[in-house]
Design a protein around this motif. Structure first.
Motif, mmCIF file in Angstrom:
data_model
loop_
_atom_site.group_PDB
_atom_site.id
_atom_site.type_symbol
_atom_site.label_atom_id
_atom_site.label_comp_id
_atom_site.label_asym_id
_atom_site.label_seq_id
_atom_site.Cartn_x
_atom_site.Cartn_y
_atom_site.Cartn_z
ATOM 1 N N ALA A 192 -6.177 11.736 -19.523
ATOM 2 C CA ALA A 192 -4.905 11.008 -19.441
ATOM 3 C C ALA A 192 -3.749 11.961 -19.205
ATOM 4 C CB ALA A 192 -4.678 10.204 -20.714
ATOM 5 N N GLN A 193 -3.782 13.127 -19.841
ATOM 6 C CA GLN A 193 -2.715 14.106 -19.644
ATOM 7 C C GLN A 193 -2.684 14.600 -18.204
ATOM 8 O OE1 GLN A 193 -3.894 16.692 -23.056
ATOM 9 N NE2 GLN A 193 -1.761 16.525 -23.702
ATOM 10 N N ALA A 194 -3.870 14.809 -17.631
ATOM 11 C CA ALA A 194 -3.930 15.243 -16.231
ATOM 12 C C ALA A 194 -3.375 14.167 -15.306
ATOM 13 C CB ALA A 194 -5.371 15.589 -15.853
ATOM 14 N N ALA A 197 0.364 14.089 -15.631
ATOM 15 C CA ALA A 197 0.957 15.251 -14.967
ATOM 16 C C ALA A 197 1.013 15.035 -13.462
ATOM 17 C CB ALA A 197 0.145 16.505 -15.292
ATOM 18 N N GLU A 198 -0.044 14.465 -12.903
ATOM 19 C CA GLU A 198 -0.088 14.217 -11.465
ATOM 20 C C GLU A 198 0.927 13.150 -11.067
ATOM 21 O OE1 GLU A 198 -1.099 14.737 -7.568
ATOM 22 O OE2 GLU A 198 -1.726 15.946 -9.302
ATOM 23 N N ALA A 207 5.031 15.587 -17.682
ATOM 24 C CA ALA A 207 3.945 14.721 -18.127
ATOM 25 C C ALA A 207 4.385 13.881 -19.324
ATOM 26 C CB ALA A 207 2.724 15.560 -18.480
ATOM 27 N N GLU A 208 5.151 14.492 -20.235
ATOM 28 C CA GLU A 208 5.631 13.770 -21.416
ATOM 29 C C GLU A 208 6.582 12.633 -21.012
ATOM 30 O OE1 GLU A 208 5.598 17.061 -21.037
ATOM 31 O OE2 GLU A 208 3.985 17.544 -22.455
ATOM 32 N N GLN A 209 7.473 12.932 -20.055
ATOM 33 C CA GLN A 209 8.390 11.892 -19.579
ATOM 34 C C GLN A 209 7.616 10.789 -18.851
ATOM 35 O OE1 GLN A 209 10.858 14.604 -17.312
ATOM 36 N NE2 GLN A 209 12.573 14.398 -18.764
ATOM 37 N N MET A 210 6.550 11.183 -18.171
ATOM 38 C CA MET A 210 5.745 10.208 -17.440
ATOM 39 C C MET A 210 5.020 9.268 -18.387
ATOM 40 S SD MET A 210 5.202 9.216 -14.376
ATOM 41 C CE MET A 210 4.716 7.485 -14.525
#
Length: 264
Positions: A192-194, A197-198, A207-210
């Protein structure tokens, strides 16, 4: 509440990272002898070491196999003939427009997300039934109840798990073996983090804002207002695997942060 799984053998698929690794670690900490399944030997070795360090146990086993195939499930069964606790965590996902999901993609997601659990449960449930004790869990998703338009095939596969779990619970009624599905929501796993980030890179955010944007745009009903951690999901799984959860079976247990708009 003290959960003691001493003397129990647990098998967790898809357990080299994310939710599966967190579940395996929690089971080992509770006293179970844990066997994890994964395709990559290097990742298996790393996961075994991590579980051993976190639990203080030296009996963590790893089986290198692709449990998303018939042959892989058979390899798992041959190397681990019995289990008291079966966690069917293996699963794949990925956004794809409905009109671009071809037959091969539908077949793949059903083989991995549904049939892997069916094959393993079909084998291990017999031994559990004979011993009058067992715990089977299918790791589903809030997407089973809230089919996402961006990955319909994933949601449908998770909804199918709900049916398998409920049906198997009926088959094993009164046997001392419980069968449940666990429904996580967005969880901060490596995968999920990847993905965040993408997606964030495309929109010029972190990634955190996403994660915040993703929830606002795709899961606006969330009450948690953040991604869960794998450990938070695993906590429910450990309880459902415990002797204390003996009256919980045939259930869909939600740990999705309140996304599903239902009080039932």
């Amino acid at each position: 509440m003290h959960i003691d799984l001493s003397g129990k053998q647990a098998l967790v698929t898809g357990a080299t990272a994310g939710i599966g690794l967190a579940i395996a670690t929690g089971l080992a900490r509770a006293g179970a002898q844990v066997t994890i399944v994964g395709r990559d030997q290097a990742k298996l070795d790393q996961a075994q070491a991590a579980i051993a360090q976190a639990s203080g146990r030296d009996d963590v086993r790893g089986i290198q196999a692709d449990a998303g195939t018939t042959e892989g499930c058979q390899a798992v069964i041959e190397q681990q003939p019995e289990a008291d606790i079966l966690i069917n965590n293996l699963g794949i996902y990925g956004a794809c427009p409905f009109f671009e999901i071809n037959d091969a993609a539908w077949e793949e997601i059903f083989q991995v997300n549904v049939m892997s659990g069916v094959r393993l449960a079909r084998h291990y449930a017999k031994g559990m039934q004979a011993r009058s004790w067992g715990r089977i869990q299918f790791i589903s998703s809030e997407s089973a109840l809230n089919i996402p338009s961006e990955m319909v095939h994933y949601g449908v596969s998770k909804a199918a798990l709900q049916g398998v779990s409920r049906g198997l619970a009926k088959v094993l009624a009164g046997s001392g073996v419980t069968v449940n599905t666990i429904l996580p929501g967005p969880t901060r796993t490596e995968g999920a983090q990847a993905m965040m980030a993408e997606m964030g890179k495309e929109r010029g955010v972190t990634a955190e804002q996403m994660e915040t944007l993703f929830l606002a745009e795709n899961r606006p009903s969330t009450l948690l207002k953040r991604f869960a951690t794998p450990e938070e999901v695993a906590n429910l799984c450990i309880y459902a695997a415990s002797p204390q959860a003996s009256a919980t079976t045939g259930a869909a247990l939600r740990v999705e942060g309140g996304i599903v708009e239902s009080i039932a």
